[in-house]
Design a protein around this motif. Structure first.
Motif, mmCIF file in Angstrom:
data_model
loop_
_atom_site.group_PDB
_atom_site.id
_atom_site.type_symbol
_atom_site.label_atom_id
_atom_site.label_comp_id
_atom_site.label_asym_id
_atom_site.label_seq_id
_atom_site.Cartn_x
_atom_site.Cartn_y
_atom_site.Cartn_z
ATOM 1 N N GLY A 160 -13.227 2.416 3.626
ATOM 2 C CA GLY A 160 -13.985 1.246 3.305
ATOM 3 C C GLY A 160 -13.771 0.606 1.884
ATOM 4 N N ALA A 161 -13.308 1.706 0.955
ATOM 5 C CA ALA A 161 -13.213 1.014 -0.519
ATOM 6 C C ALA A 161 -12.153 0.072 -0.665
ATOM 7 C CB ALA A 161 -12.681 2.276 -1.158
ATOM 8 N N PRO A 162 -11.151 -0.170 0.120
ATOM 9 C CA PRO A 162 -10.379 -1.285 -0.356
ATOM 10 C C PRO A 162 -10.870 -2.835 0.011
ATOM 11 C CG PRO A 162 -8.805 0.319 0.948
ATOM 12 C CD PRO A 162 -10.413 0.724 0.888
ATOM 13 N N GLN A 188 0.796 -1.258 -0.076
ATOM 14 C CA GLN A 188 0.014 -0.063 -0.096
ATOM 15 C C GLN A 188 0.683 1.255 -0.138
ATOM 16 O OE1 GLN A 188 -3.561 0.431 -0.065
ATOM 17 N NE2 GLN A 188 -3.570 -1.632 -0.575
ATOM 18 N N MET A 189 0.533 2.347 -0.279
ATOM 19 C CA MET A 189 1.190 3.699 -0.513
ATOM 20 C C MET A 189 0.239 4.734 0.183
ATOM 21 S SD MET A 189 2.706 5.019 -3.834
ATOM 22 C CE MET A 189 3.985 6.776 -3.591
ATOM 23 N N ILE A 190 1.044 5.537 0.894
ATOM 24 C CA ILE A 190 0.626 6.827 1.553
ATOM 25 C C ILE A 190 0.790 7.968 0.663
ATOM 26 C CG2 ILE A 190 0.570 8.266 3.821
ATOM 27 C CD1 ILE A 190 1.239 5.760 5.232
ATOM 28 N N PHE A 191 -0.033 8.877 0.118
ATOM 29 C CA PHE A 191 0.574 9.727 -0.623
ATOM 30 C C PHE A 191 0.921 11.124 -0.031
ATOM 31 C CE2 PHE A 191 -2.281 6.827 -2.821
ATOM 32 C CZ PHE A 191 -1.478 6.532 -4.151
ATOM 33 N N GLN A 192 1.736 12.023 -0.724
ATOM 34 C CA GLN A 192 2.214 13.043 -0.135
ATOM 35 C C GLN A 192 1.136 14.267 0.001
ATOM 36 O OE1 GLN A 192 5.150 14.957 -2.639
ATOM 37 N NE2 GLN A 192 5.269 16.573 -1.401
ATOM 38 N N ASP A 193 0.315 14.431 -0.751
ATOM 39 C CA ASP A 193 -0.701 15.631 -0.637
ATOM 40 C C ASP A 193 -1.974 15.030 -0.017
ATOM 41 O OD1 ASP A 193 -2.093 17.818 -0.817
ATOM 42 O OD2 ASP A 193 -2.061 18.060 -2.830
ATOM 43 N N PRO A 194 -2.196 15.250 1.401
ATOM 44 C CA PRO A 194 -3.476 14.862 1.897
ATOM 45 C C PRO A 194 -4.738 15.484 1.451
ATOM 46 C CG PRO A 194 -2.449 16.210 3.383
ATOM 47 C CD PRO A 194 -1.571 16.155 2.254
ATOM 48 N N ARG A 211 -6.717 4.352 5.636
ATOM 49 C CA ARG A 211 -6.974 3.681 4.235
ATOM 50 C C ARG A 211 -5.954 2.675 3.643
ATOM 51 N NH1 ARG A 211 -8.040 7.229 -0.959
ATOM 52 N NH2 ARG A 211 -5.789 7.978 -0.272
ATOM 53 N N ALA A 212 -4.681 3.173 3.863
ATOM 54 C CA ALA A 212 -3.617 2.226 3.616
ATOM 55 C C ALA A 212 -3.492 1.074 4.779
ATOM 56 C CB ALA A 212 -2.237 3.035 3.620
ATOM 57 N N LEU A 213 -3.713 1.192 5.779
ATOM 58 C CA LEU A 213 -3.701 0.113 6.581
ATOM 59 C C LEU A 213 -4.929 -0.817 6.891
ATOM 60 C CD1 LEU A 213 -2.130 1.746 9.741
ATOM 61 C CD2 LEU A 213 -0.884 0.511 7.894
ATOM 62 N N ALA A 214 -5.982 -0.510 5.843
ATOM 63 C CA ALA A 214 -7.332 -1.266 6.025
ATOM 64 C C ALA A 214 -7.119 -2.617 5.963
ATOM 65 C CB ALA A 214 -8.298 -0.620 4.936
ATOM 66 N N LEU A 215 -6.251 -3.208 4.933
ATOM 67 C CA LEU A 215 -6.241 -4.779 4.677
ATOM 68 C C LEU A 215 -5.123 -5.320 5.133
ATOM 69 C CD1 LEU A 215 -7.281 -4.370 0.908
ATOM 70 C CD2 LEU A 215 -8.569 -5.253 2.804
ATOM 71 N N LEU A 267 -10.592 1.445 12.425
ATOM 72 C CA LEU A 267 -9.266 2.409 12.154
ATOM 73 C C LEU A 267 -9.356 3.449 12.241
ATOM 74 C CD1 LEU A 267 -9.498 0.278 8.488
ATOM 75 C CD2 LEU A 267 -7.729 0.217 10.342
ATOM 76 N N LEU A 268 -10.379 4.208 12.407
ATOM 77 C CA LEU A 268 -10.511 5.778 12.768
ATOM 78 C C LEU A 268 -9.771 5.927 14.001
ATOM 79 C CD1 LEU A 268 -13.613 6.807 10.919
ATOM 80 C CD2 LEU A 268 -11.576 7.483 10.587
ATOM 81 N N SER A 269 -10.293 5.000 15.166
ATOM 82 C CA SER A 269 -9.675 5.211 16.415
ATOM 83 C C SER A 269 -8.403 4.802 16.294
ATOM 84 C CB SER A 269 -10.451 4.277 17.457
ATOM 85 O OG SER A 269 -10.420 2.815 17.000
ATOM 86 N N VAL A 270 -7.799 3.732 15.627
ATOM 87 C CA VAL A 270 -6.449 3.458 15.578
ATOM 88 C C VAL A 270 -5.212 4.780 15.227
ATOM 89 C CG1 VAL A 270 -4.604 1.944 14.297
ATOM 90 C CG2 VAL A 270 -6.741 1.048 15.495
ATOM 91 N N VAL A 271 -6.046 5.407 14.527
ATOM 92 C CA VAL A 271 -4.974 6.427 13.811
ATOM 93 C C VAL A 271 -5.454 7.692 14.616
ATOM 94 C CG1 VAL A 271 -4.708 5.611 11.640
ATOM 95 C CG2 VAL A 271 -6.658 7.076 12.062
ATOM 96 N N GLY A 272 -6.106 7.605 15.573
ATOM 97 C CA GLY A 272 -6.250 8.763 16.518
ATOM 98 C C GLY A 272 -7.486 9.787 16.278
ATOM 99 N N LEU A 273 -8.566 9.264 15.450
ATOM 100 C CA LEU A 273 -9.718 10.470 14.850
ATOM 101 C C LEU A 273 -10.900 9.648 15.765
ATOM 102 C CD1 LEU A 273 -8.934 10.581 11.022
ATOM 103 C CD2 LEU A 273 -8.440 12.096 12.853
#
Length: 434
Positions: free
Chosen positions: A146-148, A125-131, A197-201, A167-173
């Motif tokens: 949920g798309a993945p 998976q990839m995390i992109f530069q521009d959020p 999103r990158a960690l979903a799967l 996942l939202l709670s895992v990343v602090g949201l």
């Protein structure tokens, strides 16, 4: 690679740790080779005219080799335009390589089609530069994260909504923000959405393309800490692309330095920052500001490089850094140095490395470009470089002499064997001439 060593991420990414820093422990032992890249190239064609004939190519990535082991973090640094982001897209197969090979878990994935790559997307998976541009503004974050699951046909236990909220709670949201849109979040929160999103799967390899460069300095440390914490919890393997040397220093186990499509140095973190071997790496290190009020009036020892990075359309012959290097000689102009391991855990592509014995002691005449570049380097830096190289050369010569058998030491050829090394101490002083 650091073993059981606490890593402190400062609130600012420009030097020493500050007061409100969070401390994490990097204790993941290196495993088997997860990703292996061999001779990877990507040339973008340049076409002109009505018939769109190719008249040239941009050599974005021009032959790189490296390995990434399971559980480690490889940092990739370099100036803008050196090919870092292109390399990241190549190893995630978002771009088709021009040449070379990409192996993931021993399997060649270099030219797999869309259908064959689909099962592997779960692991890479990839995390992109521009959020801001990496999230669809028309979709809620619940749909985005949920798309993945829908694309891979995976139904998590408890349903997609429950897993997305986890996942939202895992990343602090806040999990309750499931139905909000991207424009309702700040830059740091959007980057966290991209991470979720990158960690979903549960991927094995995550390529993060400058994950904090678009964020405010006060948010950068939080996101970097999050990535480090998730690596320990989930056993992730990272390739982190960045231009901020302070960020890379805190999160990486090994660091690759890129220049104009090539890797010029690849070393363990501690070795690279303690004794960089490539002149370009040394120049990058000197550019990192040190936030110390006592050094306010001290003379800067920053190395200023001559000119701009050459065009990747027609890169220089030989060593690509020779047009800006203060140590460049004729061999640098004509012969491209290979990336070789001069010290355990440290590979460098240079004929006249720093902090090590000269690899081409017979070539001592500086190029005109090198003499001009030396004028931009502080005298103290040149003197230190000459002394260090001479000392290392003497060490190497002494070790070689001790390694010889007593019979060989008594032969008259022994003093001559040290002669090339002795030239090293005489080769450096000309670099001081201005």
């Amino acid at each position: 690679m650091s073993d059981d060593k606490a890593v402190t991420i400062p609130a600012q990414t420009t030097g020493e740790p500050s007061g409100g820093a969070a401390t994490l422990t990097k204790d993941a032992a290196p495993g088997e080779v997860l990703l292996k890249v061999t001779g990877l190239k990507k040339h973008f064609p340049i076409k002109k005219g009505l018939l769109q004939r190719q008249v040239g190519a941009v050599h974005a990535v021009d032959g790189i080799d490296f390995e990434v082991r399971s559980g480690e973090t490889l940092g990739v640094v370099g100036e803008s335009g050196c090919g870092k982001s292109t390399m990241g897209r190549l190893i995630t197969r978002l771009l088709e390589p021009t040449d070379g090979k990409v192996e993931f878990e021993g399997r060649d994935i270099t030219h797999l089609g869309v259908g064959a790559m689909r099962p592997l997307r779960r692991d890479v998976q990839m995390i992109f530069q521009d959020p801001y541009s990496s999230l669809n503004p028309r979709h809620t974050i619940g749909t985005i994260i949920g798309a993945p699951f829908k694309l891979q046909g995976v139904m998590p236990e408890g349903g997609i909504k429950k897993e997305v909220q986890r996942l939202l709670s895992v990343v602090g949201l806040n999990p309750e923000h499931y139905n909000r849109y991207p424009h309702e979040f700040s830059g740091g929160q959007r980057q966290r959405i991209g991470i979720a999103r990158a960690l979903a799967l549960n991927p094995k390899l995550v390529v993060a393309d400058e994950p904090v460069s678009a964020l405010d300095v006060s948010i950068q440390a939080q996101v970097v800490n999050l990535l480090d914490d998730l690596q320990q919890e989930l056993g992730l393997t990272y390739v982190i692309i960045a231009h901020d040397l302070s960020v890379v220093r805190h999160v990486s186990d090994r660091i690759a330095v890129m220049y104009l499509g090539k890797i010029v140095e690849l070393a363990d973190r501690e070795l690279l920052y303690k004794s960089p071997m490539h002149p370009y790496t040394k120049a990058l290190m000197s550019a990192v500001p040190i936030p110390d009020p006592r050094r306010k009036n001290a003379k800067s020892e920053r190395i200023l490089l001559k000119g701009d990075v050459p065009s990747p359309i027609s890169p220089p012959s030989g060593c690509r850094f020779h047009t800006r290097c203060w140590k460049a000689t004729e061999i640098c102009k004509t012969t491209e140095p290979k990336l070789v391991e001069l010290r355990p855990g440290q590979q460098v592509a240079c004929h006249h490395p720093e902090n090590f014995a000269d690899q081409a002691p017979q070539d001592t005449v500086l190029l005109t470009a090198a003499k001009e570049a030396a004028e931009l380097v502080a005298d103290e830096v040149l003197a230190e470089s000459a002394q260090t190289s001479a000392a290392v050369a003497a060490e190497v010569a002494e070790a070689e002499t001790e390694a010889e058998t007593p019979e060989a030491a008594e032969t008259p050829e022994s003093p001559e064997a040290d002669a090339p090394e002795a030239e090293v101490s005489e080769e450096e002083p000309p670099a001081k001439e201005k």
